[in-house]
Motif scaffolding. Structure first.
Motif, mmCIF file in Angstrom:
data_model
loop_
_atom_site.group_PDB
_atom_site.id
_atom_site.type_symbol
_atom_site.label_atom_id
_atom_site.label_comp_id
_atom_site.label_asym_id
_atom_site.label_seq_id
_atom_site.Cartn_x
_atom_site.Cartn_y
_atom_site.Cartn_z
ATOM 1 N N ILE A 81 0.832 -1.208 0.000
ATOM 2 C CA ILE A 81 0.000 0.000 0.000
ATOM 3 C C ILE A 81 0.866 1.258 0.000
ATOM 4 O O ILE A 81 0.545 2.257 -0.651
ATOM 5 C CB ILE A 81 -0.942 -0.005 1.226
ATOM 6 C CG1 ILE A 81 -1.973 -1.135 1.096
ATOM 7 C CG2 ILE A 81 -1.647 1.345 1.393
ATOM 8 C CD1 ILE A 81 -2.663 -1.504 2.393
ATOM 9 N N ALA A 82 1.987 1.198 0.728
ATOM 10 C CA ALA A 82 2.881 2.355 0.832
ATOM 11 C C ALA A 82 3.724 2.562 -0.416
ATOM 12 O O ALA A 82 4.470 3.541 -0.518
ATOM 13 C CB ALA A 82 3.793 2.199 2.048
ATOM 14 N N GLY A 83 3.620 1.660 -1.379
ATOM 15 C CA GLY A 83 4.370 1.803 -2.627
ATOM 16 C C GLY A 83 5.801 1.314 -2.548
ATOM 17 O O GLY A 83 6.623 1.636 -3.391
ATOM 18 N N GLU A 103 -7.119 1.240 -2.950
ATOM 19 C CA GLU A 103 -7.954 2.077 -3.808
ATOM 20 C C GLU A 103 -7.705 3.553 -3.514
ATOM 21 O O GLU A 103 -7.585 4.370 -4.432
ATOM 22 C CB GLU A 103 -9.428 1.744 -3.594
ATOM 23 C CG GLU A 103 -10.371 2.478 -4.534
ATOM 24 C CD GLU A 103 -11.817 2.073 -4.356
ATOM 25 O OE1 GLU A 103 -12.696 2.854 -4.771
ATOM 26 O OE2 GLU A 103 -12.067 0.986 -3.799
ATOM 27 N N GLU A 104 -7.616 3.894 -2.235
ATOM 28 C CA GLU A 104 -7.372 5.285 -1.841
ATOM 29 C C GLU A 104 -5.995 5.755 -2.299
ATOM 30 O O GLU A 104 -5.795 6.942 -2.576
ATOM 31 C CB GLU A 104 -7.498 5.420 -0.322
ATOM 32 C CG GLU A 104 -8.934 5.272 0.178
ATOM 33 C CD GLU A 104 -9.033 5.242 1.689
ATOM 34 O OE1 GLU A 104 -7.975 5.335 2.354
ATOM 35 O OE2 GLU A 104 -10.159 5.135 2.211
ATOM 36 N N ALA A 105 -5.054 4.818 -2.370
ATOM 37 C CA ALA A 105 -3.707 5.150 -2.826
ATOM 38 C C ALA A 105 -3.601 5.144 -4.351
ATOM 39 O O ALA A 105 -2.529 5.425 -4.903
ATOM 40 C CB ALA A 105 -2.687 4.171 -2.227
ATOM 41 N N GLY A 106 -4.695 4.787 -5.025
ATOM 42 C CA GLY A 106 -4.689 4.756 -6.486
ATOM 43 C C GLY A 106 -3.913 3.587 -7.062
ATOM 44 O O GLY A 106 -3.390 3.663 -8.176
ATOM 45 N N ILE A 107 -3.844 2.494 -6.314
ATOM 46 C CA ILE A 107 -3.059 1.328 -6.740
ATOM 47 C C ILE A 107 -3.990 0.219 -7.223
ATOM 48 O O ILE A 107 -4.824 -0.293 -6.467
ATOM 49 C CB ILE A 107 -2.182 0.798 -5.585
ATOM 50 C CG1 ILE A 107 -1.156 1.857 -5.182
ATOM 51 C CG2 ILE A 107 -1.491 -0.505 -5.986
ATOM 52 C CD1 ILE A 107 -0.379 1.518 -3.920
#
Length: 314
Positions: A81-83, A103-107
């Motif tokens: 999630i943190a990329g 989803e909130e992170a656009g991933i």
């Protein structure tokens, strides 16, 4: 003062020359070479499979650095999630809150199955009284509300010796699976020793005559000479020992489960990550069998490879 300025200027010139010399012939820096890397983290249960995949892949592609971390399923998703990673290993399906965070992170991501596992309940090699356990008995032993202290509290005739409990940590997908299937969402007992490292759990049980623990099937196989596996009574009332046959057939239920990897769509634009993911799905079955897990049918891998190509636009 003037001579000092001249010395500084000469040193700066030398530094520029040295930096250029460290670059590649095409003008790219050494850092450019390290861009060929794949970052993977997550489940300790899936780790042996991915470690084997990474070793084989790196042998064929020495310019690629594939890093396989072991933060547990939950910890792996946090990094995903943190990329921080391209691929996340999991011994349980992704949770709704983790999907929401991605989803909130656009991933965008896709789930792939890589193998089957049988969560294995083990006791010390010197334990000569436990011949099988039911899911109800496991619940009675492991739940937070349990009043079980000794083996005699589990079943009449067993020794009045205090049980020592060893469990994967809360970030582990194995912990989550056990919690869902055995504890039915109840908290685990507070005196259980928790660790994200399955090898620590193995050492705990092997070093404690009255110990009990659980982890992935591969870790049992790796240490089977030092541990005793416990047959688990399935819904048909049959005590079943985990094996490649009983896990694949589903006879070893409810403790048989799939193992997963989650791949970021954006990461597949990197040819190195795409190639590694493709190599993983092509070889996961063979690697799973090699380290003690159970391969999925070939048709599943072929279907997933097709899906991978579609996502990557190949």
């Amino acid at each position: 003062m003037k001579s000092r300025k001249i010395v500084i200027a000469v040193l700066m010139s030398l530094l520029v020359i040295f930096t250029a010399a460290c670059g590649n012939g095409d003008g790219s820096s050494a850092a450019g070479e390290s861009s060929k890397k794949v970052m993977v983290d997550g489940s300790s249960t899936v780790f042996p499979i991915m470690e084997a995949v990474a070793e084989e892949y790196s042998a064929a592609n020495p310019e690629v650095k594939a890093t396989i971390g072991v933060s547990g399923t939950g910890g792996g998703f946090e990094k995903f999630i943190a990329g921080e990673t391209h691929i996340s290993n999991a011994s349980r399906p992704i949770k709704e809150e983790e999907k929401q965070a991605l989803e909130e992170a656009g991933i965008e991501f896709t789930e792939f199955k890589v193998a089957l596992d049988g969560l294995s309940v083990v006791v010390n090699k010197e334990n000569d009284w436990v011949d099988q356990l039911t899911i109800e008995e496991l619940n009675k032993m492991w739940s937070e509300s349990s009043d079980v202290k000794t083996w005699a509290d589990v079943r009449e005739g067993w020794p009045e010796e205090e049980i020592k409990f060893f469990s994967p940590g809360a970030d582990s997908g194995t912990f989550d699976y056990f919690d869902e299937v055995v504890l039915e969402g109840e908290q685990i007992r507070k005196d259980a020793a928790l660790s994200e490292d399955d090898n620590v759990l193995v050492q705990g049980v092997t070093g404690t005559k009255h110990g009990i623990g659980y982890f992935g099937f591969a870790y049992y196989l790796e240490n089977k000479d030092e541990l005793k596996i416990v047959p688990i009574v399935n819904q048909d009332g049959k005590a079943v020992t985990p094996s490649q046959e009983t896990i694949q057939s589903g006879e070893y239920e409810p403790l048989s489960r799939p193992l997963y990897i989650y791949v970021k769509h954006e990461a597949l634009k990197d040819e190195t990550v795409y190639d590694f993911a493709k190599y993983t799905l092509k070889n996961a079955g063979e690697m799973a069998e090699a380290v003690g897990y159970v391969a999925l049918p070939d048709s599943v891998y072929k279907e997933q490879l097709k899906k991978l190509d579609e996502i990557a636009g190949k």
